[in-house]
Design an enzyme around this catalytic site. Sequence first.
Site, PDB file in Angstrom:
ATOM      1  N   THR A  75      42.596  35.168  40.758  1.00 22.64           N
ATOM      2  CA  THR A  75      42.579  36.340  41.644  1.00 22.64           C
ATOM      3  C   THR A  75      41.761  36.134  42.905  1.00 22.64           C
ATOM      4  O   THR A  75      42.157  36.579  43.990  1.00 22.64           O
ATOM      5  CB  THR A  75      42.028  37.564  40.881  1.00 22.64           C
ATOM      6  OG1 THR A  75      42.888  37.831  39.786  1.00 22.64           O
ATOM      7  CG2 THR A  75      41.963  38.788  41.776  1.00 22.64           C
ATOM      8  N   ALA A  76      40.616  35.469  42.800  1.00 21.50           N
ATOM      9  CA  ALA A  76      39.732  35.411  43.962  1.00 21.50           C
ATOM     10  C   ALA A  76      38.845  34.182  43.896  1.00 21.50           C
ATOM     11  O   ALA A  76      38.674  33.558  42.837  1.00 21.50           O
ATOM     12  CB  ALA A  76      38.866  36.669  44.018  1.00 21.50           C
ATOM     13  N   ILE A  77      38.300  33.820  45.021  1.00 24.84           N
ATOM     14  CA  ILE A  77      37.284  32.774  45.114  1.00 24.84           C
ATOM     15  C   ILE A  77      36.073  33.354  45.851  1.00 24.84           C
ATOM     16  O   ILE A  77      36.208  34.265  46.679  1.00 24.84           O
ATOM     17  CB  ILE A  77      37.803  31.518  45.846  1.00 24.84           C
ATOM     18  CG1 ILE A  77      38.311  31.886  47.247  1.00 24.84           C
ATOM     19  CG2 ILE A  77      38.872  30.823  45.028  1.00 24.84           C
ATOM     20  CD1 ILE A  77      38.728  30.675  48.078  1.00 24.84           C
ATOM     21  N   LEU A  78      34.922  32.841  45.524  1.00 25.86           N
ATOM     22  CA  LEU A  78      33.694  33.299  46.160  1.00 25.86           C
ATOM     23  C   LEU A  78      33.254  32.273  47.187  1.00 25.86           C
ATOM     24  O   LEU A  78      33.071  31.095  46.879  1.00 25.86           O
ATOM     25  CB  LEU A  78      32.601  33.503  45.115  1.00 25.86           C
ATOM     26  CG  LEU A  78      31.251  33.979  45.656  1.00 25.86           C
ATOM     27  CD1 LEU A  78      31.371  35.361  46.300  1.00 25.86           C
ATOM     28  CD2 LEU A  78      30.216  34.013  44.539  1.00 25.86           C
ATOM     29  N   ASP A 133      44.081  44.050  40.898  1.00 22.18           N
ATOM     30  CA  ASP A 133      44.779  43.292  41.940  1.00 22.18           C
ATOM     31  C   ASP A 133      46.009  42.581  41.379  1.00 22.18           C
ATOM     32  O   ASP A 133      46.261  41.406  41.656  1.00 22.18           O
ATOM     33  CB  ASP A 133      43.823  42.278  42.588  1.00 22.18           C
ATOM     34  CG  ASP A 133      44.437  41.636  43.829  1.00 22.18           C
ATOM     35  OD1 ASP A 133      45.339  42.250  44.444  1.00 22.18           O
ATOM     36  OD2 ASP A 133      44.029  40.505  44.167  1.00 22.18           O
ATOM     37  N   HIS A 184      47.663  41.485  46.254  1.00 24.17           N
ATOM     38  CA  HIS A 184      47.452  41.161  47.668  1.00 24.17           C
ATOM     39  C   HIS A 184      48.420  40.101  48.191  1.00 24.17           C
ATOM     40  O   HIS A 184      48.568  39.926  49.401  1.00 24.17           O
ATOM     41  CB  HIS A 184      45.984  40.730  47.920  1.00 24.17           C
ATOM     42  CG  HIS A 184      45.639  39.372  47.403  1.00 24.17           C
ATOM     43  ND1 HIS A 184      44.987  39.177  46.199  1.00 24.17           N
ATOM     44  CD2 HIS A 184      45.827  38.136  47.929  1.00 24.17           C
ATOM     45  CE1 HIS A 184      44.782  37.890  46.022  1.00 24.17           C
ATOM     46  NE2 HIS A 184      45.286  37.230  47.061  1.00 24.17           N
ATOM     47  N   GLY A 219      46.511  30.752  48.237  1.00 21.98           N
ATOM     48  CA  GLY A 219      47.792  30.227  47.752  1.00 21.98           C
ATOM     49  C   GLY A 219      47.773  30.081  46.241  1.00 21.98           C
ATOM     50  O   GLY A 219      48.828  30.153  45.587  1.00 21.98           O
ATOM     51  N   ASN A 220      46.587  29.859  45.656  1.00 25.76           N
ATOM     52  CA  ASN A 220      46.461  29.852  44.200  1.00 25.76           C
ATOM     53  C   ASN A 220      46.516  31.268  43.626  1.00 25.76           C
ATOM     54  O   ASN A 220      46.722  31.440  42.418  1.00 25.76           O
ATOM     55  CB  ASN A 220      45.136  29.222  43.767  1.00 25.76           C
ATOM     56  CG  ASN A 220      45.188  27.709  43.687  1.00 25.76           C
ATOM     57  OD1 ASN A 220      44.640  27.020  44.534  1.00 25.76           O
ATOM     58  ND2 ASN A 220      45.877  27.197  42.663  1.00 25.76           N
ATOM     59  N   SER A 221      46.326  32.268  44.472  1.00 29.16           N
ATOM     60  CA  SER A 221      46.281  33.652  43.996  1.00 29.16           C
ATOM     61  C   SER A 221      47.548  34.003  43.214  1.00 29.16           C
ATOM     62  O   SER A 221      48.668  33.746  43.667  1.00 29.16           O
ATOM     63  CB  SER A 221      46.148  34.606  45.183  1.00 29.16           C
ATOM     64  OG  SER A 221      44.921  34.419  45.842  1.00 29.16           O
TER      65      SER A 221
END
Length: 304
Positions: A272-275, A177, A147, A254-256
């Site tokens: 990959t993701a944060i909740l 991803d 992404h 930005g950490n992705s």
Amino acid sequence: MRRPALYSSASRARPEPPDADAAPSPPQPPEAVPMAQPAARKRWWSDPRLLWTTIVLLAAAALGAGTLALRPGTRTLTQKDIDAAVMRTLETNVLPSPAAKAYAAIIPSVVRVMGFVKSKDGKQDVEQGVGTGVVIVDKGIILTNLHVVAGAQSIKVTFSDGLESTASVTGTQPENDLAVLQAHKIPDDMIAATMRSTADLMPGDQVVAVGFPFGIGPSTSAGVVSGLGRSFRSPEGKHVLTNLIQFDAAANPGNSGGPLVTMDGQVVGIVTAILNPSQQRTFVGIGFAVPIENAASAVGLHPF
């Protein structure tokens, strides 16, 4: 001045005066003259200088022996002494924290990833977004999130030494991803990250996340593994990621694509993701990373 005569110390019998009335004795054959004997070697003790030198040396040796006899014996080093020395070293020398050592180990392999699209007039590149990547092969092969670069018409990466390079997508793994990038230029001393199996990873293990949150960085945050085998549904609800590492080290947009790293500086996952239940997309304590085994398989590698 007239020098006195030198006399030999050898004794010789004085001849008797001749008797005037005695008849002259017949001539005798000449006596054999003994060969000269070599002079006897001079004894060392007959030379005052050698004698005094010997006396001085003997006196010095005796004085040294007495000093050694009076000196106390060498003290035996004990465990208490060792512990005290170690404690003093720890008190006077500040050691880097485990998170600082992990950051120092991974940072040469971390890159900033930027995607660009053309402006409406097609004359300039407009930044689409910023993310993070990690070099896993020293030829410039980089892992990041799909992404981060999806829809980008051009990609630029910046290495830790400041070198900038364009890059191209050479592979994707949508189910995780992930995207694989190939940098077109790399530093002369390119260092690839060390990957580590997640087989022995456990909740509570310390980890750090390194990247460019909101484009600021490189930045690092520390936390622990919160859980394993987690699932995450994207905010749009279009895709579900499975078998994820849950962690609580701070991560934000930005950490992705950045690495999730152990205290040994070894990569165990790709952030990959944060909740976040709200629409703010900021960190509230739960982040997810794709295990490195899955990530490495995106480039045809299985390092374990």
